[in-house]
Design a protein around this motif. Structure first.
Motif: not given
Length: 386
Positions: A127-132, A305-307, A353-364
Motif C-alpha cells: 500500500l502507498v498513500t498520499n500524506l492524508l 482526507g480532503p476528498a 499534515a496540519r499544513a496540508a489540511w490548512d491548504e485544502e480546507l477552504p476548498t472543502v
C-alpha cells in the motif's frame, strides 16, 4: 424454316452476380484475438477485460459471444475464449473456460502463452498513500505459469476506484515498481510502502469493485473505453481486477465488519481532544455523522482526507440534514478541529499534515457550501443536524 426452329445466338451480357459472402459480426474481434496468439497471457487478459467492458457498456450480455466462439473451429476463437476465461465474474470465467475446452477438444491450436492448469498464486502486495490518505495505490503481485504480474489499483476512500494499471512485474520486484512510481510523481505520495496480506487487499479493494458494477455504466466509463487514449478510467481493467482480487481469498470468505461501537469511541475521543471546539453539542452532531458514515462504509472513522471528507459532507450532510444558520457558522471551526484530530489519531507528521489540511480546507468548505445551497439537494433533506 420456321422462326422457332432457327438456332438462336445467345445475347452477350453480364454473368450472374455472385452472392456476396455474409460478413461475420465477430470478424474484427477474431482479427484482434488472432494478433494475441503469440503475445502474452498478461496482454490477453487486458484485451479480454476491455472486451468485457465493451459488452457491459452495451448491455448486450456475454452468453451470445461465448456461444458463437464455442461453435468456431478457429484458433482466434480459442484464443478469445482462453482470454475471457481469465477476467470478469466467476460464472463468466467458468462459461468461457468450458467453451474453450470444447473448441480445444476439436483439435484447434492453443495460443502460445496458454498453459493448462495454470492458476494465479499470490506473491505479495503493498500500500502507498498520499500524506492524508485520500489517494491510495494498492499493488497486487501474482504469479502464473512462471510469470509475475502486478495490478496497481488506485482508489480514494468513499469515492472508490479511480484507475487500474497492469504491469509485468520487473525483475527487481514490486517494491522497485512502486519506488519508481513515487519518484516519478514528486510530492504525490509518501515514501512509506506498507506490506499487505492477501486478505488485507481483498478487504480494502473488493467493496470498490462491487460498487463499480452496482453503479452501472456512466458517460465517463464510455469515454474511458472508446474516447481519447489519454483518458484513464477503471472500466478498462475492472473485469481483470475482479478476477485477480477474487482469487486472493477462498470461497465463502467474508470481510470483517467494524463494530458500530467504533462510532461512539471516535466521537468521544474527538470531543476529548484539545482543538478548541466552539460548541460541544454541535461538534458531537458533526462527529456522529462523519464517524457513522465511515463505519457504514466499513472503514475506520479517523481515516479521512480532503476528498473523502468533502464527499461525506455533501452526501451525508448537504443532501440529508437541515443545518441551522447558527450551526452552519460553527462548521468551519468544527471541521478544522476534526481534521486536526484525524492527524493526531493516525500519528501523521503533525506540522506537515496540519499544513496540508490548512491548504485544502477552504476548498472543502467551499464545495460543501455550494452543495448545501443547491435547491435539488435541499429538497432531499429529511433530517436535522441536531
Amino acid at each position: 424454316m420456321s422462326p422457332q426452329s432457327k438456332s438462336r445466338k445467345k445475347k452477350q451480357g453480364k454473368a450472374p452476380a455472385r452472392r456476396p459472402e455474409q460478413q461475420s459480426p465477430y470478424g474484427a474481434l477474431l482479427e484482434s484475438a488472432a494478433a494475441l496468439r503469440s503475445e502474452s497471457w498478461l496482454l490477453a487478459d487486458a484485451w479480454a477485460s476491455e472486451l468485457y467492458a465493451t459488452l457491459w457498456l452495451a448491455g448486450s450480455g456475454y452468453d451470445p459471444l461465448i456461444a458463437a466462439l464455442r461453435a468456431m473451429d478457429d484458433p482466434a476463437a480459442l484464443t478469445a475464449l482462453r482470454a475471457l476465461s481469465g477476467v470478469g465474474s466467476a460464472e463468466i470465467r467458468a462459461n468461457a473456460a468450458a467453451a474453450a475446452e470444447t473448441v480445444a477438444a476439436r483439435g484447434v491450436a492453443e495460443p502460445s502463452w496458454y498453459s493448462a492448469g495454470a492458476s494465479l498464486e499470490f506473491r505479495e502486495a503493498f500500500l502507498v498513500t498520499n500524506l492524508l490518505g485520500d489517494v491510495e495505490v494498492v499493488a497486487i503481485t501474482q504469479e502464473r505459469a512462471g510469470a509475475a504480474e502486478t495490478v496497481l489499483f488506485m482508489r480514494q476512500p468513499v469515492l472508490g476506484a479511480t484507475a487500474i494499471e497492469l504491469f509485468a512485474t520487473p525483475d527487481e520486484g514490486t517494491v522497485a515498481l512502486l519506488e519508481d512510481m513515487i519518484a516519478s510523481t514528486p510530492d504525490a505520495f509518501r515514501d512509506a510502502i506498507t506490506p499487505l496480506s492477501a486478505t488485507d487487499v481483498y478487504d480494502r479493494v473488493w467493496p470498490d469493485i462491487e460498487q463499480f458494477w452496482a453503479d452501472g455504466p456512466d458517460d465517463e466509463a464510455e469515454e474511458g473505453l472508446i474516447g481519447d487514449e489519454d483518458v484513464r478510467h477503471p472500466v478498462q481493467l475492472i473485469a481483470l481486477a475482479d478476477a485477480r482480487v477474487s482469487a486472493l481469498v477462498p470461497d465463502g470468505y467474508e470481510i470483517p465488519s467494524l463494530s458500530p461501537e467504533r462510532t461512539d469511541e471516535v466521537v468521544e475521543a474527538f470531543l476529548a481532544s484539545e482543538h478548541g471546539l466552539p460548541d460541544v453539542e454541535a461538534a458531537r452532531a458533526f462527529a456522529r455523522i462523519v464517524a457513522g458514515a465511515a463505519v457504514e462504509q466499513n472503514r475506520d472513522p479517523v481515516v479521512y482526507g480532503p476528498a473523502s471528507l468533502t464527499a461525506v459532507l455533501i452526501l451525508n450532510v448537504a443532501a440529508r440534514v437541515h443545518v441551522s444558520d447558527a450551526d452552519l457558522a460553527l462548521l468551519p471551526e468544527i471541521v478544522r478541529a476534526w481534521a486536526y484530530f484525524t492527524v493526531d489519531a493516525r500519528d501523521l507528521p503533525r506540522d506537515e499534515a496540519r499544513a496540508a489540511w490548512d491548504e485544502e480546507l477552504p476548498t472543502v468548505l467551499a464545495e460543501f457550501s455550494e452543495a448545501y445551497a443547491d435547491p435539488e439537494l435541499a429538497a432531499e433533506r429529511d433530517g436535522q443536524f441536531r
